[in-house]
Design an enzyme around this catalytic site. Structure first.
Site, PDB file in Angstrom:
ATOM      1  CG  HIS A 163      -1.967  -1.061   1.164  1.00 36.79           C
ATOM      2  ND1 HIS A 163      -3.300  -0.794   1.000  1.00 36.79           N
ATOM      3  CD2 HIS A 163      -1.870  -2.415   1.205  1.00 36.79           C
ATOM      4  CE1 HIS A 163      -3.980  -1.921   0.955  1.00 36.79           C
ATOM      5  NE2 HIS A 163      -3.127  -2.919   1.086  1.00 36.79           N
ATOM      6  CG  ASP A 371       0.050   9.282   1.018  1.00 37.06           C
ATOM      7  OD1 ASP A 371      -0.021   8.057   1.214  1.00 37.06           O
ATOM      8  OD2 ASP A 371      -0.680  10.113   1.584  1.00 37.06           O
TER       9      ASP A 371
HETATM   10  P1  ADP Z   1      -3.209   6.523   5.272  1.00 35.43           P
HETATM   11  O1  ADP Z   1      -3.581   5.178   4.772  1.00 35.43           O
HETATM   12  O2  ADP Z   1      -1.760   6.829   5.177  1.00 35.43           O
HETATM   13  O3  ADP Z   1      -3.750   6.848   6.607  1.00 35.43           O
HETATM   14  P2  ADP Z   1      -5.120   7.483   3.244  1.00 35.43           P
HETATM   15  O4  ADP Z   1      -5.492   8.888   2.892  1.00 35.43           O
HETATM   16  O5  ADP Z   1      -4.821   6.602   2.081  1.00 35.43           O
HETATM   17  O6  ADP Z   1      -3.908   7.597   4.271  1.00 35.43           O
HETATM   18  O7  ADP Z   1      -6.312   6.806   4.037  1.00 35.43           O
HETATM   19  C1  ADP Z   1      -6.841   7.330   5.216  1.00 35.43           C
HETATM   20  C2  ADP Z   1      -8.205   6.729   5.470  1.00 35.43           C
HETATM   21  O8  ADP Z   1      -8.550   6.989   6.828  1.00 35.43           O
HETATM   22  C3  ADP Z   1      -9.300   7.361   4.605  1.00 35.43           C
HETATM   23  O9  ADP Z   1     -10.234   6.367   4.239  1.00 35.43           O
HETATM   24  C4  ADP Z   1      -9.924   8.394   5.543  1.00 35.43           C
HETATM   25  O10 ADP Z   1     -11.285   8.625   5.294  1.00 35.43           O
HETATM   26  C5  ADP Z   1      -9.742   7.752   6.894  1.00 35.43           C
HETATM   27  N1  ADP Z   1      -9.550   8.782   7.932  1.00 35.43           N
HETATM   28  C6  ADP Z   1      -8.596   9.723   7.972  1.00 35.43           C
HETATM   29  N2  ADP Z   1      -8.712  10.499   9.052  1.00 35.43           N
HETATM   30  C7  ADP Z   1      -9.753  10.054   9.732  1.00 35.43           C
HETATM   31  C8  ADP Z   1     -10.386  10.433  10.948  1.00 35.43           C
HETATM   32  N3  ADP Z   1      -9.939  11.445  11.713  1.00 35.43           N
HETATM   33  N4  ADP Z   1     -11.440   9.723  11.339  1.00 35.43           N
HETATM   34  C9  ADP Z   1     -11.884   8.695  10.595  1.00 35.43           C
HETATM   35  N5  ADP Z   1     -11.330   8.283   9.457  1.00 35.43           N
HETATM   36  C10 ADP Z   1     -10.284   8.944   9.019  1.00 35.43           C
HETATM   37  C1  G6P Z   2      -1.210   3.099   6.254  1.00 31.53           C
HETATM   38  C2  G6P Z   2      -0.569   1.736   6.068  1.00 31.53           C
HETATM   39  C3  G6P Z   2      -1.455   0.652   6.691  1.00 31.53           C
HETATM   40  C4  G6P Z   2      -1.745   1.017   8.137  1.00 31.53           C
HETATM   41  C5  G6P Z   2      -2.357   2.416   8.232  1.00 31.53           C
HETATM   42  C6  G6P Z   2      -2.620   2.850   9.670  1.00 31.53           C
HETATM   43  O1  G6P Z   2      -2.397   3.114   5.537  1.00 31.53           O
HETATM   44  O2  G6P Z   2      -0.383   1.480   4.680  1.00 31.53           O
HETATM   45  O3  G6P Z   2      -0.800  -0.599   6.643  1.00 31.53           O
HETATM   46  O4  G6P Z   2      -2.613   0.075   8.723  1.00 31.53           O
HETATM   47  O5  G6P Z   2      -1.481   3.340   7.630  1.00 31.53           O
HETATM   48  O6  G6P Z   2      -1.473   2.727  10.438  1.00 31.53           O
HETATM   49  P1  G6P Z   2      -1.406   1.815  11.741  1.00 31.53           P
HETATM   50  O7  G6P Z   2       0.023   1.756  12.116  1.00 31.53           O
HETATM   51  O8  G6P Z   2      -2.268   2.543  12.735  1.00 31.53           O
HETATM   52  O9  G6P Z   2      -1.996   0.473  11.375  1.00 31.53           O
END
Ligand code: ADP
Ligand code: G6P
Length: 463
Positions: A163, A371
């Site tokens: 990912h 990212d």
């Molecule tokens: P990462 O996987 O690095 O966190 P992404 O933008 O790909 O970044 O995915 C983040 C996911 O988490 C999205 O589906 C978003 O809607 C969700 N998300 C981000 N911040 C919050 C929050 N404060 N509360 C609930 N969901 C969240």
């Molecule tokens: C990114 C990574 C995921 C991970 C998520 C949240 O989306 O690609 O593998 O699960 O961040 O991070 P955490 O350490 O809380 O699982």
């Protein structure tokens, strides 16, 4: 013999997190991050099993069924959490795979713990999967699992999806035990990445490190062919569109706008509080726009949602302190009684609230330094059925390859972020629609179902 499943997902985290209250009562909440957002609809539609951690140290709770999925929790001891999760996964591999945005730490006990925990995940998957079934392993925490699983169960189809970005060859070469990690991935039949360049880096490494002879999109290894290709991940568009069309969510969006001061333009950031996300650069650009008078606290407000993440890791604690100091500084310097230029929310929130924020925002600001994809960008676009709103998006997010009509920025260049913010704030309704329409068409035509079908189709699993 216990029940087995044709389709099993293996990821570090389960889709739900165990929450332990002060009085010891245990409940479940949605896990953070894009991996869970993306995978949950797929496992549900396959009636599959999901092997993963609960997010809490300690023994694993009993497996259970929920929402059409069989969840198989893995227990991680406090040491495992320290060394495998916070250490090797998030202190070594995460920063290195994100182009050294922070300096990775290399520790031998972390690597040992990583191997031991990967083996336990592989063993659980081996026990849970039916003969000839399919296992789909996910992300950087489990790079060794494909090879370990193949050794235990040569009858399975094994897919792996990363990912996050895959680093350039020279960076990967810095990792201790790098060949072993690469052999771990080569245990899969299909290795998926977010971007074509990542797949190329991987194939090139098999030549450089293991003397293999990669051809086009595959490489022969151990008498098998391993394919490496890009499968850019996406979101459950229908879910976001449904929420965005909900009158309750729309009313909430209006309430948010009114509350923040009806006429002020709303800038929005939504991220896990992670040093890859460029939150500091964004704040710096916004602060400078206030300082030089390009925007004022009377016309503009920034809402920054920062989801708590990996808070026991020192770099994350330091980042939190720096971000909160900067928010305080900007509010102190430019705020007025009852009217702050930054609203900072260090919390996770429900999907309804999040989509209401997307609907309310004039400008969505996404500035990661690096990212893999960034699903928030795609969620914002999917929510904007009115074709309004503007997306400021880092060139270094995987999503930029698909959302080409966003206001693209180099997040390392604060001047460039300032320029993009000003342009986005000035875009009239016609320009907003002109930019939003192709992005919406792209996201709607490439949703999470299509991503899963493409990947599983390439893996040879009937979908
Ligand atoms: P990462 O996987 O690095 O966190 P992404 O933008 O790909 O970044 O995915 C983040 C996911 O988490 C999205 O589906 C978003 O809607 C969700 N998300 C981000 N911040 C919050 C929050 N404060 N509360 C609930 N969901 C969240
Ligand atoms: C990114 C990574 C995921 C991970 C998520 C949240 O989306 O690609 O593998 O699960 O961040 O991070 P955490 O350490 O809380 O699982």
């Amino acid at each position: 013999m216990s029940q087995t499943y044709e389709f099993v997902v293996v990821a570090n985290r389960l889709p739900v997190d165990e929450v332990v209250a002060d009085d010891g009562t245990r409940t479940w909440s949605r896990s953070p991050g894009g991996l869970v957002s993306a995978l949950q609809p797929i496992v549900r539609s396959h009636g599959g099993a999901w092997v993963g951690w609960t997010g809490q140290p300690g023994d694993a709770p009993e497996p259970f069924d929920t929402d059409g999925m069989h969840l198989h929790p893995m227990g991680l001891s406090t040491d495992d959490v320290d060394q495998y999760y916070e250490g090797q996964s998030n202190g070594t591999i995460w920063p290195l795979f994100h182009d050294l945005v922070e300096q990775p730490t290399h520790r031998r006990p972390w690597r040992q713990a990583y191997e031991t925990v990967n083996r336990r995940f592989a063993e659980s998957a081996a026990d849970l999967t039916a003969a000839g079934g399919t296992v789909w392993v996910h992300d950087y925490q489990l790079l060794l699992v494909p090879a370990m699983l193949r050794e235990l169960r040569p009858d399975l189809r094994i897919g792996f999806f990363l990912h996050i970005p895959f680093p350039p060859v020279e960076l990967f070469m810095q990792l201790p035990r790098r060949a072993e990690l690469l052999r771990g991935l080569l245990g899969a039949d299909l290795v998926g990445f977010q971007r074509p360049l990542a797949a190329q880096n991987f194939l090139q490494l098999t030549g450089r490190l293991l003397g293999l002879d990669p051809q086009d999109d595959h490489v022969e290894y151990d008498g098998r062919s391993v394919t490496a290709r890009a499968f850019p991940i996406s979101i459950d568009v229908a879910e976001v569109e449904k929420l965005a069309a909900d009158p309750g969510v729309q009313a909430e969006a209006r309430r948010i706008r009114a509350e923040l001061g009806g006429d002020r333009r709303l800038l929005l950031g939504v991220d896990r509080l992670d040093y890859t996300k460029g939150i500091e650069q964004r704040l710096e650009a916004y602060g400078e726009l206030l300082t030089d008078g390009t925007v004022s606290n009377d016309d503009v407000v920034l809402v920054q949602v920062a989801t708590p993440s990996r808070m026991r890791v020192q770099e994350y604690q330091e980042l939190r302190a720096r971000v909160e100091r900067e928010v305080g500084r900007i509010n102190g310097e430019f705020g007025a009684v009852g009217q702050a230029p930054v609203h900072y929310l260090f919390q996770s929130m429900g999907r309804e609230e999040l989509v209401a924020l997307y609907l309310a925002a004039d400008v969505m600001v996404i500035t990661p330094l690096r990212d893999g994809m960034n699903l928030v960008a795609k969620e914002y676009v999917a929510a904007r059925h009115d074709d309004q709103g503007a997306l400021v998006l880092s060139e270094f997010a995987g999503a930029a390859a698909e959302l080409e009509t966003a206001f693209l920025v180099n997040p390392h260049d604060v001047e460039d972020i300032k320029r993009a913010l000003a342009d986005a704030l000035h875009a009239d309704a016609a320009e907003q629609a002109e930019r939003m329409r192709p992005m919406r068409a792209q996201v709607r035509g490439h949703d999470i179902d299509r991503w899963a079908r493409d990947f599983l189709g390439a893996l040879g699993q009937p979908t």
